[in-house]
Design a protein around this motif. Structure first.
Motif, PDB file in Angstrom:
ATOM      1  N   ARG A 181       5.724  44.983  27.957  1.00  0.00           N
ATOM      2  CA  ARG A 181       5.334  43.943  28.905  1.00  0.00           C
ATOM      3  C   ARG A 181       3.967  43.383  28.540  1.00  0.00           C
ATOM      4  O   ARG A 181       3.113  44.085  28.014  1.00  0.00           O
ATOM      5  CB  ARG A 181       5.302  44.506  30.311  1.00  0.00           C
ATOM      6  CG  ARG A 181       6.686  44.782  30.860  1.00  0.00           C
ATOM      7  CD  ARG A 181       6.707  45.166  32.339  1.00  0.00           C
ATOM      8  NE  ARG A 181       5.458  45.025  33.046  1.00  0.00           N
ATOM      9  CZ  ARG A 181       4.747  46.046  33.545  1.00  0.00           C
ATOM     10  NH1 ARG A 181       5.189  47.279  33.397  1.00  0.00           N
ATOM     11  NH2 ARG A 181       3.629  45.845  34.203  1.00  0.00           N
ATOM     12  N   ARG A 182       3.772  42.104  28.852  1.00  0.00           N
ATOM     13  CA  ARG A 182       2.528  41.422  28.467  1.00  0.00           C
ATOM     14  C   ARG A 182       1.288  42.099  29.054  1.00  0.00           C
ATOM     15  O   ARG A 182       0.291  42.274  28.360  1.00  0.00           O
ATOM     16  CB  ARG A 182       2.586  39.960  28.888  1.00  0.00           C
ATOM     17  CG  ARG A 182       1.363  39.187  28.453  1.00  0.00           C
ATOM     18  CD  ARG A 182       1.697  37.733  28.231  1.00  0.00           C
ATOM     19  NE  ARG A 182       0.535  36.951  27.934  1.00  0.00           N
ATOM     20  CZ  ARG A 182       0.067  36.735  26.711  1.00  0.00           C
ATOM     21  NH1 ARG A 182       0.690  37.250  25.677  1.00  0.00           N
ATOM     22  NH2 ARG A 182      -0.986  36.003  26.504  1.00  0.00           N
ATOM     23  N   LEU A 190      -1.699  43.659  26.853  1.00  0.00           N
ATOM     24  CA  LEU A 190      -3.098  43.246  26.988  1.00  0.00           C
ATOM     25  C   LEU A 190      -4.013  44.431  27.250  1.00  0.00           C
ATOM     26  O   LEU A 190      -5.098  44.548  26.669  1.00  0.00           O
ATOM     27  CB  LEU A 190      -3.253  42.224  28.113  1.00  0.00           C
ATOM     28  CG  LEU A 190      -2.807  40.809  27.793  1.00  0.00           C
ATOM     29  CD1 LEU A 190      -2.787  39.957  29.052  1.00  0.00           C
ATOM     30  CD2 LEU A 190      -3.698  40.188  26.734  1.00  0.00           C
ATOM     31  N   LYS A 191      -3.576  45.324  28.105  1.00  0.00           N
ATOM     32  CA  LYS A 191      -4.382  46.512  28.409  1.00  0.00           C
ATOM     33  C   LYS A 191      -4.571  47.369  27.159  1.00  0.00           C
ATOM     34  O   LYS A 191      -5.689  47.793  26.845  1.00  0.00           O
ATOM     35  CB  LYS A 191      -3.724  47.323  29.523  1.00  0.00           C
ATOM     36  CG  LYS A 191      -4.547  48.523  29.938  1.00  0.00           C
ATOM     37  CD  LYS A 191      -3.906  49.275  31.068  1.00  0.00           C
ATOM     38  CE  LYS A 191      -4.758  50.482  31.427  1.00  0.00           C
ATOM     39  NZ  LYS A 191      -4.154  51.290  32.456  1.00  0.00           N
ATOM     40  N   ARG A 192      -3.484  47.623  26.429  1.00  0.00           N
ATOM     41  CA  ARG A 192      -3.584  48.430  25.205  1.00  0.00           C
ATOM     42  C   ARG A 192      -4.414  47.719  24.152  1.00  0.00           C
ATOM     43  O   ARG A 192      -5.202  48.339  23.440  1.00  0.00           O
ATOM     44  CB  ARG A 192      -2.194  48.730  24.643  1.00  0.00           C
ATOM     45  CG  ARG A 192      -1.476  49.818  25.402  1.00  0.00           C
ATOM     46  CD  ARG A 192      -0.222  50.277  24.719  1.00  0.00           C
ATOM     47  NE  ARG A 192      -0.498  50.809  23.396  1.00  0.00           N
ATOM     48  CZ  ARG A 192       0.430  50.922  22.449  1.00  0.00           C
ATOM     49  NH1 ARG A 192       1.674  50.554  22.678  1.00  0.00           N
ATOM     50  NH2 ARG A 192       0.123  51.406  21.272  1.00  0.00           N
ATOM     51  N   PHE A 193      -4.240  46.397  24.053  1.00  0.00           N
ATOM     52  CA  PHE A 193      -4.948  45.634  23.028  1.00  0.00           C
ATOM     53  C   PHE A 193      -6.452  45.667  23.255  1.00  0.00           C
ATOM     54  O   PHE A 193      -7.230  45.745  22.302  1.00  0.00           O
ATOM     55  CB  PHE A 193      -4.445  44.180  23.020  1.00  0.00           C
ATOM     56  CG  PHE A 193      -4.787  43.433  21.765  1.00  0.00           C
ATOM     57  CD1 PHE A 193      -3.980  43.534  20.641  1.00  0.00           C
ATOM     58  CD2 PHE A 193      -5.907  42.633  21.702  1.00  0.00           C
ATOM     59  CE1 PHE A 193      -4.291  42.856  19.483  1.00  0.00           C
ATOM     60  CE2 PHE A 193      -6.233  41.943  20.543  1.00  0.00           C
ATOM     61  CZ  PHE A 193      -5.420  42.051  19.427  1.00  0.00           C
ATOM     62  N   GLU A 206       6.335  41.224  15.860  1.00  0.00           N
ATOM     63  CA  GLU A 206       7.360  40.384  16.481  1.00  0.00           C
ATOM     64  C   GLU A 206       7.992  41.113  17.662  1.00  0.00           C
ATOM     65  O   GLU A 206       8.338  40.484  18.666  1.00  0.00           O
ATOM     66  CB  GLU A 206       8.417  39.986  15.461  1.00  0.00           C
ATOM     67  CG  GLU A 206       7.894  38.992  14.442  1.00  0.00           C
ATOM     68  CD  GLU A 206       8.937  38.584  13.412  1.00  0.00           C
ATOM     69  OE1 GLU A 206      10.094  39.060  13.487  1.00  0.00           O
ATOM     70  OE2 GLU A 206       8.589  37.782  12.535  1.00  0.00           O
ATOM     71  N   GLU A 207       8.134  42.428  17.567  1.00  0.00           N
ATOM     72  CA  GLU A 207       8.716  43.224  18.643  1.00  0.00           C
ATOM     73  C   GLU A 207       7.889  43.115  19.926  1.00  0.00           C
ATOM     74  O   GLU A 207       8.413  43.239  21.025  1.00  0.00           O
ATOM     75  CB  GLU A 207       8.854  44.697  18.245  1.00  0.00           C
ATOM     76  CG  GLU A 207       9.858  44.958  17.137  1.00  0.00           C
ATOM     77  CD  GLU A 207       9.297  44.673  15.743  1.00  0.00           C
ATOM     78  OE1 GLU A 207       8.056  44.586  15.571  1.00  0.00           O
ATOM     79  OE2 GLU A 207      10.111  44.502  14.822  1.00  0.00           O
ATOM     80  N   ASN A 208       6.587  42.885  19.773  1.00  0.00           N
ATOM     81  CA  ASN A 208       5.703  42.731  20.931  1.00  0.00           C
ATOM     82  C   ASN A 208       5.552  41.275  21.352  1.00  0.00           C
ATOM     83  O   ASN A 208       4.706  40.947  22.176  1.00  0.00           O
ATOM     84  CB  ASN A 208       4.330  43.349  20.654  1.00  0.00           C
ATOM     85  CG  ASN A 208       4.366  44.855  20.701  1.00  0.00           C
ATOM     86  OD1 ASN A 208       5.227  45.440  21.348  1.00  0.00           O
ATOM     87  ND2 ASN A 208       3.439  45.498  20.021  1.00  0.00           N
TER      88      ASN A 208
END
Length: 105
Positions: free
Chosen positions: A2-3, A7-10, A76-78
Protein backbone atom coordinates in the motif's frame (compact mmCIF):
# COMPACT_ATOMS: atom_id res chain seq x y z
CA UNK A 1 2.46 -2.75 -0.89
CA UNK A 2 0.00 0.00 0.00
CA UNK A 3 1.13 3.54 -0.77
CA UNK A 4 1.02 4.73 2.87
CA UNK A 5 3.06 1.72 4.00
CA UNK A 6 5.54 2.30 1.17
CA UNK A 7 5.93 5.97 2.09
CA UNK A 8 6.52 5.09 5.73
CA UNK A 9 9.15 2.46 4.85
CA UNK A 10 10.75 4.73 2.26
CA UNK A 11 11.19 7.61 4.69
CA UNK A 12 12.38 5.52 7.67
CA UNK A 13 16.11 5.67 8.56
CA UNK A 14 16.88 8.03 5.69
CA UNK A 15 20.30 8.84 7.15
CA UNK A 16 21.22 5.18 6.73
CA UNK A 17 19.41 4.47 3.43
CA UNK A 18 19.93 7.79 1.67
CA UNK A 19 16.34 7.70 0.41
CA UNK A 20 14.51 10.96 -0.20
CA UNK A 21 11.61 12.40 -2.18
CA UNK A 22 11.75 15.47 -4.42
CA UNK A 23 8.84 17.23 -6.10
CA UNK A 24 9.72 19.38 -9.11
CA UNK A 25 8.18 22.84 -8.95
CA UNK A 26 8.51 23.03 -12.74
CA UNK A 27 6.92 19.75 -13.86
CA UNK A 28 5.02 18.72 -10.74
CA UNK A 29 6.61 15.28 -10.96
CA UNK A 30 7.50 13.59 -7.67
CA UNK A 31 10.81 11.71 -7.72
CA UNK A 32 11.64 8.95 -5.27
CA UNK A 33 15.44 8.83 -4.95
CA UNK A 34 17.27 5.82 -3.61
CA UNK A 35 21.08 5.62 -3.80
CA UNK A 36 22.22 2.08 -4.60
CA UNK A 37 25.32 0.59 -2.97
CA UNK A 38 26.99 -1.56 -5.61
CA UNK A 39 29.23 -3.27 -3.08
CA UNK A 40 32.01 -0.74 -2.87
CA UNK A 41 34.47 -1.68 -0.15
CA UNK A 42 33.88 -0.04 3.20
CA UNK A 43 36.48 2.60 3.93
CA UNK A 44 37.74 3.17 7.44
CA UNK A 45 37.36 6.79 8.42
CA UNK A 46 37.11 8.65 11.66
CA UNK A 47 39.34 10.80 13.82
CA UNK A 48 43.07 10.66 13.18
CA UNK A 49 45.15 10.38 16.35
CA UNK A 50 48.59 11.89 15.58
CA UNK A 51 50.14 10.32 18.69
CA UNK A 52 49.31 6.75 17.67
CA UNK A 53 48.98 7.48 13.93
CA UNK A 54 45.74 5.50 13.85
CA UNK A 55 42.10 6.21 13.12
CA UNK A 56 39.73 6.10 16.06
CA UNK A 57 35.95 6.07 16.05
CA UNK A 58 35.21 4.18 12.83
CA UNK A 59 32.20 6.09 11.51
CA UNK A 60 32.34 4.45 8.09
CA UNK A 61 29.72 1.77 8.68
CA UNK A 62 27.19 3.72 10.73
CA UNK A 63 25.46 5.71 7.99
CA UNK A 64 26.12 4.20 4.61
CA UNK A 65 23.61 6.45 2.85
CA UNK A 66 22.65 3.80 0.31
CA UNK A 67 20.87 0.47 0.04
CA UNK A 68 21.83 -2.78 -1.63
CA UNK A 69 20.06 -3.27 -4.96
CA UNK A 70 18.21 -6.30 -3.59
CA UNK A 71 16.75 -4.10 -0.80
CA UNK A 72 15.46 -1.41 -3.16
CA UNK A 73 11.86 -0.29 -2.65
CA UNK A 74 11.73 1.29 -6.10
CA UNK A 75 10.31 -1.62 -8.07
CA UNK A 76 7.47 -2.19 -10.51
CA UNK A 77 5.90 -4.49 -7.90
CA UNK A 78 5.63 -1.45 -5.60
CA UNK A 79 3.94 0.58 -8.33
CA UNK A 80 6.88 2.57 -9.68
CA UNK A 81 7.19 3.32 -13.40
CA UNK A 82 10.02 4.86 -15.41
CA UNK A 83 12.66 3.45 -13.07
CA UNK A 84 16.10 4.76 -13.98
CA UNK A 85 19.51 3.94 -12.54
CA UNK A 86 22.34 6.33 -13.36
CA UNK A 87 25.64 7.66 -12.08
CA UNK A 88 25.90 11.20 -10.78
CA UNK A 89 23.78 13.58 -8.79
CA UNK A 90 20.05 12.77 -8.57
CA UNK A 91 19.29 16.47 -8.13
CA UNK A 92 21.37 17.20 -11.23
CA UNK A 93 19.35 14.63 -13.18
CA UNK A 94 16.07 16.15 -11.99
CA UNK A 95 17.34 19.60 -13.01
CA UNK A 96 18.32 18.23 -16.45
CA UNK A 97 14.83 16.77 -16.91
CA UNK A 98 13.22 20.05 -15.82
CA UNK A 99 15.29 21.97 -18.38
CA UNK A 100 14.29 19.50 -21.12
CA UNK A 101 10.65 19.97 -20.14
CA UNK A 102 10.98 23.76 -20.24
CA UNK A 103 12.68 23.71 -23.65
CA UNK A 104 9.83 21.59 -25.05
CA UNK A 105 7.14 24.04 -23.88
Amino acid sequence: MRRQELLKRFLTNTDKTGRFIVSSKITGITYFVEPIDHGKPNTLWGDYDPATQKFTGDYGNKSIGAVKEKDSLITEENGFINILTFKGSPLGEIDRRDKMYESNQ
